[in-house]
Motif scaffolding. Sequence first.
Motif, PDB file in Angstrom:
ATOM      1  N   VAL A 178       0.842  -1.208   0.000  1.00 11.10           N
ATOM      2  CA  VAL A 178       0.000   0.000   0.000  1.00 11.10           C
ATOM      3  C   VAL A 178       0.874   1.254   0.000  1.00 11.10           C
ATOM      4  O   VAL A 178       0.636   2.203  -0.758  1.00 11.10           O
ATOM      5  CB  VAL A 178      -0.937  -0.001   1.224  1.00 11.10           C
ATOM      6  N   PHE A 179       1.933   1.257   0.830  1.00  8.67           N
ATOM      7  CA  PHE A 179       2.827   2.410   0.865  1.00  8.67           C
ATOM      8  C   PHE A 179       3.605   2.549  -0.443  1.00  8.67           C
ATOM      9  O   PHE A 179       3.840   3.657  -0.923  1.00  8.67           O
ATOM     10  CB  PHE A 179       3.794   2.279   2.039  1.00  8.67           C
ATOM     11  N   ALA A 180       4.022   1.417  -1.024  1.00 10.50           N
ATOM     12  CA  ALA A 180       4.760   1.479  -2.281  1.00 10.50           C
ATOM     13  C   ALA A 180       3.883   2.043  -3.398  1.00 10.50           C
ATOM     14  O   ALA A 180       4.325   2.887  -4.193  1.00 10.50           O
ATOM     15  CB  ALA A 180       5.263   0.084  -2.656  1.00 10.50           C
ATOM     16  N   LEU A 181       2.623   1.606  -3.477  1.00 10.49           N
ATOM     17  CA  LEU A 181       1.706   2.125  -4.488  1.00 10.49           C
ATOM     18  C   LEU A 181       1.432   3.609  -4.271  1.00 10.49           C
ATOM     19  O   LEU A 181       1.346   4.387  -5.231  1.00 10.49           O
ATOM     20  CB  LEU A 181       0.397   1.330  -4.471  1.00 10.49           C
ATOM     21  N   ALA A 182       1.313   3.990  -3.002  1.00  8.00           N
ATOM     22  CA  ALA A 182       1.100   5.414  -2.715  1.00  8.00           C
ATOM     23  C   ALA A 182       2.303   6.238  -3.159  1.00  8.00           C
ATOM     24  O   ALA A 182       2.162   7.320  -3.736  1.00  8.00           O
ATOM     25  CB  ALA A 182       0.853   5.610  -1.222  1.00  8.00           C
ATOM     26  N   GLY A 183       3.512   5.714  -2.902  1.00  5.26           N
ATOM     27  CA  GLY A 183       4.714   6.421  -3.336  1.00  5.26           C
ATOM     28  C   GLY A 183       4.788   6.539  -4.839  1.00  5.26           C
ATOM     29  O   GLY A 183       5.210   7.568  -5.378  1.00  5.26           O
ATOM     30  N   SER A 184       4.379   5.486  -5.549  1.00  5.12           N
ATOM     31  CA  SER A 184       4.387   5.514  -7.004  1.00  5.12           C
ATOM     32  C   SER A 184       3.413   6.557  -7.536  1.00  5.12           C
ATOM     33  O   SER A 184       3.717   7.304  -8.476  1.00  5.12           O
ATOM     34  CB  SER A 184       4.024   4.137  -7.544  1.00  5.12           C
ATOM     35  N   LYS A 185       2.220   6.645  -6.925  1.00  3.12           N
ATOM     36  CA  LYS A 185       1.236   7.646  -7.348  1.00  3.12           C
ATOM     37  C   LYS A 185       1.756   9.062  -7.140  1.00  3.12           C
ATOM     38  O   LYS A 185       1.601   9.936  -7.992  1.00  3.12           O
ATOM     39  CB  LYS A 185      -0.071   7.446  -6.570  1.00  3.12           C
ATOM     40  N   VAL A 186       2.371   9.284  -5.976  1.00  7.98           N
ATOM     41  CA  VAL A 186       2.931  10.607  -5.702  1.00  7.98           C
ATOM     42  C   VAL A 186       3.997  10.952  -6.730  1.00  7.98           C
ATOM     43  O   VAL A 186       4.076  12.074  -7.234  1.00  7.98           O
ATOM     44  CB  VAL A 186       3.516  10.663  -4.272  1.00  7.98           C
ATOM     45  N   ALA A 187       4.856   9.960  -7.069  1.00  6.70           N
ATOM     46  CA  ALA A 187       5.927  10.201  -8.038  1.00  6.70           C
ATOM     47  C   ALA A 187       5.348  10.565  -9.402  1.00  6.70           C
ATOM     48  O   ALA A 187       5.860  11.448 -10.096  1.00  6.70           O
ATOM     49  CB  ALA A 187       6.801   8.965  -8.158  1.00  6.70           C
ATOM     50  N   GLN A 188       4.263   9.899  -9.801  1.00  9.74           N
ATOM     51  CA  GLN A 188       3.638  10.207 -11.089  1.00  9.74           C
ATOM     52  C   GLN A 188       3.088  11.626 -11.106  1.00  9.74           C
ATOM     53  O   GLN A 188       3.183  12.337 -12.118  1.00  9.74           O
ATOM     54  CB  GLN A 188       2.528   9.200 -11.372  1.00  9.74           C
ATOM     55  N   ARG A 189       2.546  12.078  -9.997  1.00  9.40           N
ATOM     56  CA  ARG A 189       2.030  13.442  -9.940  1.00  9.40           C
ATOM     57  C   ARG A 189       3.164  14.465 -10.013  1.00  9.40           C
ATOM     58  O   ARG A 189       3.033  15.507 -10.647  1.00  9.40           O
ATOM     59  CB  ARG A 189       1.218  13.642  -8.668  1.00  9.40           C
TER      60      ARG A 189
END
Length: 573
Positions: A178-189
């Motif tokens: 969950v944290f890894a996916l959240a980090g990936s989303k933030v990076a995309q933004r």
Amino acid sequence: MDIVLIGLLGGLITGISPCILPVLPVIFLTAGAQPAAPGKAPEVIPAKRSRPFWIIAGLVLSFSVVTLLGSVLLGLLNIPQSAIRWAGVAVLLIIGVGMLFPGFEQLLEKPFQRLPRRKVGEGGNGFGMGLALGTVFVPCAGPVLGAIIVAGATGQIGIETVLLTFSFAIGVALPLLVFALAGSKVAQRIRGFRKRERTLRIVGGVALIALAVGLAFNVPQALQRLLPDYTAGIQKDLAESDAGKSALNLGGLVTDENRDLDKCANDADELASCGKAPSIKGIDNWLNTEGGEALDLDELQGEVVLIDFWAYSCINCQRSIPHVVAWDEAYGDKGLKVIGVHSPEYAFEKEQSNVEAGIKDFGIEYAVAMDNNLSTWTNYRNRYWPAHYLIDAEGTVRHISFGEGNYDTTEKLMRELLEDANPDEELPAETNISDATPEVGSTSPETFLGSSKDRNFAGPGDYRAGEGEYEFPKDQKQDTFALDGKWTIETQYVTPTDDSEANIRLDYRGQEVRAVIAGSGTIEVAVEGGGTRSIEIDGTPRSYRVVEADDPAEGTLDVQVPQGVQVYSFTFG
């Protein structure tokens, strides 16, 4: 299947515990940042959407393999147990530096440029970093992980152990994902606004380097000690549930050899039938046998056997051993065979010379098996010092007693088995050794001073491995210890750093307080409201009494320790 469900639940509980905090920032920040492709600008590299899944997959795989097979493989290769951890720390450090300096990263990749790459550098999937994280990721050792570690350390790895390990690892990994996916989303933004990855790579690289350095200096453990484990109660409930007991049971995994031990209730006042006694296995050395020959339970049929799990520096065992010695003396020629299985809690308890000294101190003449790898301990699913297993003349376990006390019942049932085996044999009177077991909760808990087990340090400040300067707190709570002066904290003991004054203070409860100490020198002991005394320390670790019978049963104890002396623990009775 219960074992998979327990593994998943145990992992999920661990995955939301304070233990995973050290790796969360790294997983969050690096899920959207990866190594640059050789010769390409880092800002044009797109992060793979699958990268978070690859990072967590690598972590699950390496954590499972290291936990299950690490101790076995390192033992076969005669490599220190910390080798895998240090290798993981080094890899994390190298990856972090590579994320900061693409030129350094390209230099590392030069030896591999002739290999087929499938565009390895273009949007790396993070699996390698996950593998490195798995070697250094050490979650709280709850009951599920404890069962896995014991199985791995003793080589008792079957399909159930593998299923439990992977289900536990997956359970831990789900919150991390969950944290890894959240980090990936933030990076995309961030890329959407800046069209760059350089900033994210720098932050991720710094996080990796910080984690590597922190692991090298045991910073995560210090951080975890500052935070209450709000999942401890849930872990306990899980272990004590019917499914938990079925999957994990006592100290090790259930096998066909020990499955029926469940039929014996602890300290029952009547004999039961609890299956054929598990074998005594994995013994390093036999002591007090002719020529050091091993004993085989199958060859002892016709005799009543008492197996006593003990460790020579354990105060609970020290109070129990007089009863076992008395039983051996009273019934040894009446059909009783006593076997002491010495199962070490400390590394120094694995040394044969130390065990032999303990045998001599306690007047033990019966056979002692050195179970240094806890193989027999695990085969009996044991988890207590001391523990007594009564086996009848046909090789069936008939009674189990964990911990101190209940000696009268154990002896009564022992006599019944002896009478059944030899009806014509006249038994002597009962031994009637006084029971010195203290009331539950009436004494301070065992206090370990090494960095791997400290639980009741009074402060102020952190308690961590390495050299440090300490001072006594203004107010010290009951059942805690504190240091004053310059100390070196090792994994299992503390020792003064130099020849300046170094002191330990205990706020204790217990009429008999003993310390496990080694080295060479004289310690000075002062009991508040009691006596002062000097105790000569010389040689390998052994137990010394520091609070005598005429001292107060509770209060403050100060111990001045010279350089060259190592203090391991305090026990209370």
